[in-house]
Design an enzyme around this catalytic site. Structure first.
Site, PDB file in Angstrom:
ATOM      1  N   LYS A  87       0.837  -1.201   0.000  1.00  0.00           N
ATOM      2  CA  LYS A  87       0.000   0.000   0.000  1.00  0.00           C
ATOM      3  C   LYS A  87       0.870   1.248   0.000  1.00  0.00           C
ATOM      4  O   LYS A  87       1.880   1.314   0.704  1.00  0.00           O
ATOM      5  CB  LYS A  87      -0.911  -0.004   1.226  1.00  0.00           C
ATOM      6  CG  LYS A  87      -1.754   1.253   1.371  1.00  0.00           C
ATOM      7  CD  LYS A  87      -2.833   1.113   2.424  1.00  0.00           C
ATOM      8  CE  LYS A  87      -2.311   1.283   3.813  1.00  0.00           C
ATOM      9  NZ  LYS A  87      -3.399   1.468   4.799  1.00  0.00           N
ATOM     10  N   SER A 110      -4.684   3.716 -16.812  1.00  0.00           N
ATOM     11  CA  SER A 110      -3.785   3.175 -15.803  1.00  0.00           C
ATOM     12  C   SER A 110      -3.424   4.226 -14.763  1.00  0.00           C
ATOM     13  O   SER A 110      -3.923   5.338 -14.783  1.00  0.00           O
ATOM     14  CB  SER A 110      -2.496   2.653 -16.428  1.00  0.00           C
ATOM     15  OG  SER A 110      -1.815   3.735 -17.032  1.00  0.00           O
ATOM     16  N   THR A 129      -7.351  -0.177 -11.518  1.00  0.00           N
ATOM     17  CA  THR A 129      -6.643  -0.020 -12.777  1.00  0.00           C
ATOM     18  C   THR A 129      -5.328  -0.776 -12.651  1.00  0.00           C
ATOM     19  O   THR A 129      -5.077  -1.444 -11.648  1.00  0.00           O
ATOM     20  CB  THR A 129      -6.440   1.473 -13.141  1.00  0.00           C
ATOM     21  OG1 THR A 129      -5.973   1.577 -14.491  1.00  0.00           O
ATOM     22  CG2 THR A 129      -5.489   2.178 -12.190  1.00  0.00           C
ATOM     23  N   TYR A 130      -4.487  -0.671 -13.661  1.00  0.00           N
ATOM     24  CA  TYR A 130      -3.180  -1.337 -13.610  1.00  0.00           C
ATOM     25  C   TYR A 130      -2.073  -0.290 -13.532  1.00  0.00           C
ATOM     26  O   TYR A 130      -2.284   0.880 -13.832  1.00  0.00           O
ATOM     27  CB  TYR A 130      -2.992  -2.261 -14.819  1.00  0.00           C
ATOM     28  CG  TYR A 130      -2.938  -1.539 -16.147  1.00  0.00           C
ATOM     29  CD1 TYR A 130      -1.723  -1.152 -16.699  1.00  0.00           C
ATOM     30  CD2 TYR A 130      -4.099  -1.228 -16.833  1.00  0.00           C
ATOM     31  CE1 TYR A 130      -1.668  -0.480 -17.911  1.00  0.00           C
ATOM     32  CE2 TYR A 130      -4.058  -0.563 -18.043  1.00  0.00           C
ATOM     33  CZ  TYR A 130      -2.842  -0.191 -18.576  1.00  0.00           C
ATOM     34  OH  TYR A 130      -2.795   0.485 -19.770  1.00  0.00           O
ATOM     35  N   GLY A 187      -6.299   7.954 -18.654  1.00  0.00           N
ATOM     36  CA  GLY A 187      -7.515   7.433 -19.262  1.00  0.00           C
ATOM     37  C   GLY A 187      -8.733   7.721 -18.407  1.00  0.00           C
ATOM     38  O   GLY A 187      -8.835   8.753 -17.749  1.00  0.00           O
ATOM     39  N   ALA A 188      -9.676   6.770 -18.404  1.00  0.00           N
ATOM     40  CA  ALA A 188     -10.929   6.946 -17.659  1.00  0.00           C
ATOM     41  C   ALA A 188     -10.676   7.173 -16.169  1.00  0.00           C
ATOM     42  O   ALA A 188     -11.412   7.907 -15.512  1.00  0.00           O
ATOM     43  CB  ALA A 188     -11.836   5.738 -17.863  1.00  0.00           C
ATOM     44  N   ALA A 189      -9.620   6.552 -15.616  1.00  0.00           N
ATOM     45  CA  ALA A 189      -9.309   6.718 -14.188  1.00  0.00           C
ATOM     46  C   ALA A 189      -9.020   8.176 -13.841  1.00  0.00           C
ATOM     47  O   ALA A 189      -9.255   8.612 -12.717  1.00  0.00           O
ATOM     48  CB  ALA A 189      -8.131   5.833 -13.803  1.00  0.00           C
TER      49      ALA A 189
END
Length: 125
Positions: A9, A25, A57-58, A73-75
């Site tokens: 984390k 990502s 996401t990655y 992107g979308a994130a």
């Protein structure tokens, strides 16, 4: 039987970059990835402390020492620049295995302040 448990984390990182037109990502400073035992292309869960959003996401490896936490992107639509996020990676563990996650607490500039193993008695976790 296997359980999905916390493996690593990065706690309270600051979003430094957003790129909506990228393929998607999260970009993380390579040093922070290593400290938290997070690998490139690994699935991570992200929690935005400012707005409560949770998404997955990655990971893409960012330049070592850059302290980048960049959503792509979308994130990127889930956060704002300057938001505080928690990035968590999980692993599959057998019933006999214990999770000993690597926790990296960062300051407002994404510099590591505290690095600990969650089950370590001296950390109080």
């Amino acid at each position: 039987m296997f359980k999905m448990l916390l493996k690593g984390k990065i706690h309270r990182a600051t979003v430094t970059e957003k790129n909506i037109h990228y393929e998607g990502s999260i970009t993380i400073d390579e040093e922070l990835m290593e400290l938290a035992d997070i690998e490139e292309n690994e699935l991570v869960q992200i929690v935005d402390v400012n707005n409560g959003a949770r998404f997955e996401t990655y990971v893409i490896k960012g330049e070592r020492g850059s302290r980048i936490i960049g959503l792509n992107g979308a994130a990127a639509r889930m956060v704002e620049l300057g938001d505080t996020v928690i990035i968590m990676a999980y692993g599959l563990y057998s019933k006999e295995e214990k999770s000993n996650p690597k926790i990296v607490v960062v300051d407002e500039n994404n510099n590591p302040k505290i690095i600990k193993n969650h089950e370590s008695p001296q950390t109080g976790c």
